[in-house]
Motif scaffolding. Sequence first.
Motif, PDB file in Angstrom:
ATOM      1  N   LEU A  12       0.803  -1.227   0.000  1.00  0.00           N
ATOM      2  CA  LEU A  12       0.000   0.000   0.000  1.00  0.00           C
ATOM      3  C   LEU A  12       0.835   1.276   0.000  1.00  0.00           C
ATOM      4  CD1 LEU A  12      -2.829  -1.028   2.502  1.00  0.00           C
ATOM      5  CD2 LEU A  12      -2.887  -1.056  -0.002  1.00  0.00           C
ATOM      6  N   LEU A  13       2.137   1.153   0.209  1.00  0.00           N
ATOM      7  CA  LEU A  13       2.991   2.342   0.285  1.00  0.00           C
ATOM      8  C   LEU A  13       2.933   3.205  -0.969  1.00  0.00           C
ATOM      9  CD1 LEU A  13       6.220   1.140   2.107  1.00  0.00           C
ATOM     10  CD2 LEU A  13       4.520   2.779   2.917  1.00  0.00           C
ATOM     11  N   GLY A  14       2.806   2.590  -2.126  1.00  0.00           N
ATOM     12  CA  GLY A  14       2.748   3.342  -3.363  1.00  0.00           C
ATOM     13  C   GLY A  14       1.375   3.910  -3.656  1.00  0.00           C
ATOM     14  N   GLU A  15       0.442   3.753  -2.719  1.00  0.00           N
ATOM     15  CA  GLU A  15      -0.935   4.228  -2.862  1.00  0.00           C
ATOM     16  C   GLU A  15      -1.563   3.776  -4.183  1.00  0.00           C
ATOM     17  OE1 GLU A  15      -0.958   8.425  -2.126  1.00  0.00           O
ATOM     18  OE2 GLU A  15      -0.457   8.159  -0.015  1.00  0.00           O
ATOM     19  N   GLY A  47     -10.037   6.342  -2.146  1.00  0.00           N
ATOM     20  CA  GLY A  47     -10.476   6.192  -3.531  1.00  0.00           C
ATOM     21  C   GLY A  47     -10.010   4.939  -4.243  1.00  0.00           C
ATOM     22  N   ALA A  48      -9.277   4.082  -3.572  1.00  0.00           N
ATOM     23  CA  ALA A  48      -8.792   2.856  -4.220  1.00  0.00           C
ATOM     24  C   ALA A  48      -9.905   1.822  -4.328  1.00  0.00           C
ATOM     25  CB  ALA A  48      -7.637   2.260  -3.420  1.00  0.00           C
ATOM     26  N   ALA A  49      -9.818   1.018  -5.359  1.00  0.00           N
ATOM     27  CA  ALA A  49     -10.711  -0.132  -5.500  1.00  0.00           C
ATOM     28  C   ALA A  49     -10.033  -1.311  -4.803  1.00  0.00           C
ATOM     29  CB  ALA A  49     -10.938  -0.455  -6.969  1.00  0.00           C
TER      30      ALA A  49
END
Length: 75
Positions: A12-15, A47-49
């Motif tokens: 998740l670090l790279g968003e 906003g991530a899926a």
Amino acid sequence: GIARRAALVRALLGEPEIVLLDEPLANLDTESKASIQDLLSERAAAGAAIVVSSHEPVPSGRIIRLERGTLEGAA
């Protein structure tokens, strides 16, 4: 649980805009499950899926089930 949380945090670090997970809560204690669910909720709120393959319920805003080859709730 710690290794799985660390792997998820690294992912998740790279968003990322899309996160694909296979059984992210399997074989974890209650505290570890809650921690991972919180991380996923935060990413979804940004906003991530989040796409999860799981045999147990995973809280989300929208659930689409694949049941015997048919998508349920995909409308």
